[in-house]
Design a protein around this motif. Structure first.
Motif, short mmCIF file in Angstrom:
data_model
loop_
_atom_site.label_atom_id
_atom_site.label_comp_id
_atom_site.label_asym_id
_atom_site.label_seq_id
_atom_site.Cartn_x
_atom_site.Cartn_y
_atom_site.Cartn_z
N LEU A 17 0.77 -1.25 0.00
CA LEU A 17 0.00 0.00 0.00
C LEU A 17 0.80 1.30 0.00
CD1 LEU A 17 -2.73 -1.02 2.60
CD2 LEU A 17 -2.96 -0.93 0.12
N LEU A 18 1.97 1.33 0.63
CA LEU A 18 2.69 2.60 0.75
C LEU A 18 2.95 3.23 -0.62
CD1 LEU A 18 5.29 2.01 3.61
CD2 LEU A 18 3.16 3.30 3.69
N GLY A 19 2.62 4.50 -0.72
CA GLY A 19 2.83 5.25 -1.96
C GLY A 19 1.72 5.11 -2.98
N LYS A 20 0.70 4.29 -2.67
CA LYS A 20 -0.42 4.10 -3.59
C LYS A 20 -1.66 4.81 -3.08
CE LYS A 20 1.05 -0.15 -5.70
NZ LYS A 20 0.61 -1.40 -6.28
N ASP A 27 -3.83 -0.78 -10.34
CA ASP A 27 -2.88 -0.43 -11.40
C ASP A 27 -1.58 -0.05 -10.71
OD1 ASP A 27 -3.02 2.31 -10.64
OD2 ASP A 27 -4.57 2.73 -12.11
N ASN A 28 -0.67 0.58 -11.38
CA ASN A 28 0.64 0.89 -10.81
C ASN A 28 0.59 1.84 -9.62
OD1 ASN A 28 1.87 -0.75 -12.67
ND2 ASN A 28 2.36 0.91 -14.07
N VAL A 29 -0.43 2.68 -9.55
CA VAL A 29 -0.51 3.67 -8.47
C VAL A 29 -1.75 3.52 -7.59
CG1 VAL A 29 0.88 5.39 -9.69
CG2 VAL A 29 -1.59 5.36 -9.99
N THR A 30 -2.56 2.48 -7.82
CA THR A 30 -3.81 2.31 -7.09
C THR A 30 -3.95 0.88 -6.58
OG1 THR A 30 -4.81 3.92 -8.58
CG2 THR A 30 -6.32 2.65 -7.21
N PHE A 31 -4.48 0.73 -5.35
CA PHE A 31 -4.80 -0.58 -4.77
C PHE A 31 -6.31 -0.65 -4.64
CE2 PHE A 31 -5.43 -3.75 -1.52
CZ PHE A 31 -4.47 -4.71 -1.83
N ALA A 32 -6.91 -1.75 -5.08
CA ALA A 32 -8.37 -1.90 -5.07
C ALA A 32 -8.90 -2.05 -3.64
CB ALA A 32 -8.78 -3.09 -5.90
N LYS A 33 -9.86 -1.21 -3.30
CA LYS A 33 -10.44 -1.20 -1.96
C LYS A 33 -11.06 -2.56 -1.61
CE LYS A 33 -13.37 1.57 1.02
NZ LYS A 33 -14.17 2.77 1.14
N GLN A 34 -11.65 -3.24 -2.58
CA GLN A 34 -12.30 -4.52 -2.28
C GLN A 34 -11.30 -5.61 -1.87
OE1 GLN A 34 -12.54 -3.23 -5.47
NE2 GLN A 34 -11.93 -4.78 -6.93
N ASP A 35 -10.01 -5.39 -2.08
CA ASP A 35 -9.00 -6.37 -1.69
C ASP A 35 -8.39 -6.10 -0.31
OD1 ASP A 35 -9.37 -7.82 -4.01
OD2 ASP A 35 -7.85 -6.69 -5.11
N LEU A 36 -8.89 -5.06 0.36
CA LEU A 36 -8.45 -4.79 1.73
C LEU A 36 -9.16 -5.75 2.68
CD1 LEU A 36 -8.65 -0.89 1.69
CD2 LEU A 36 -6.57 -2.29 1.72
N PRO A 37 -8.58 -6.00 3.85
CA PRO A 37 -9.27 -6.87 4.82
C PRO A 37 -10.59 -6.24 5.25
CG PRO A 37 -7.31 -5.88 5.79
CD PRO A 37 -7.33 -5.49 4.36
N GLU A 38 -11.53 -7.08 5.67
CA GLU A 38 -12.85 -6.60 6.09
C GLU A 38 -12.72 -5.56 7.19
OE1 GLU A 38 -16.92 -8.38 8.00
OE2 GLU A 38 -15.71 -9.68 6.74
N GLY A 66 -4.51 11.69 -0.95
CA GLY A 66 -5.08 10.34 -0.94
C GLY A 66 -4.05 9.25 -1.08
N THR A 67 -2.78 9.59 -0.96
CA THR A 67 -1.69 8.61 -1.07
C THR A 67 -1.41 8.02 0.30
OG1 THR A 67 -0.74 9.86 -2.90
CG2 THR A 67 0.69 8.25 -1.82
N VAL A 68 -1.29 6.69 0.37
CA VAL A 68 -1.02 6.00 1.63
C VAL A 68 0.40 6.32 2.09
CG1 VAL A 68 -0.85 3.74 2.75
CG2 VAL A 68 -2.60 4.13 1.00
N HIS A 69 0.53 6.79 3.36
CA HIS A 69 1.85 7.08 3.90
C HIS A 69 2.14 6.33 5.19
CE1 HIS A 69 0.61 9.79 7.22
NE2 HIS A 69 -0.40 10.06 6.43
#
Length: 74
Positions: A17-20, A27-38, A66-69
């Motif tokens: 997640l860091l930096g996405k 994609d290269n700069v985004t992590f899908a919310k549905q793949d996060l833990p419940e 909105g970038t994860v730090h």
């Protein structure tokens, strides 16, 4: 014997997640919310949060863009 599924550690989530940004798809700069833990919450810059400790909850801190730090459990 019950099936034991290993829990992802904070370090595993940091690598993912860091930096996405968190979004609808990967994609290269985004992590899908549905793949996060419940059990997760996204904490925006300056946002107040409760101080209850839930070890299984993944806290994802994002900056003003909105970038994860920061990623922590609790």
């Amino acid at each position: 014997m019950p099936l034991v599924v290993p829990q992802a550690t904070t370090n595993d989530w940091e690598e993912k997640l860091l930096g996405k940004k968190i979004g609808d798809s990967h994609d290269n700069v985004t992590f899908a919310k549905q793949d996060l833990p419940e059990e997760h919450r996204i904490v925006k810059a300056g946002e107040m949060v409760t101080q209850d400790h839930k070890p299984e909850r993944l806290n994802i801190h994002v900056d003003d863009n909105g970038t994860v730090h920061k990623v922590v459990h609790g």
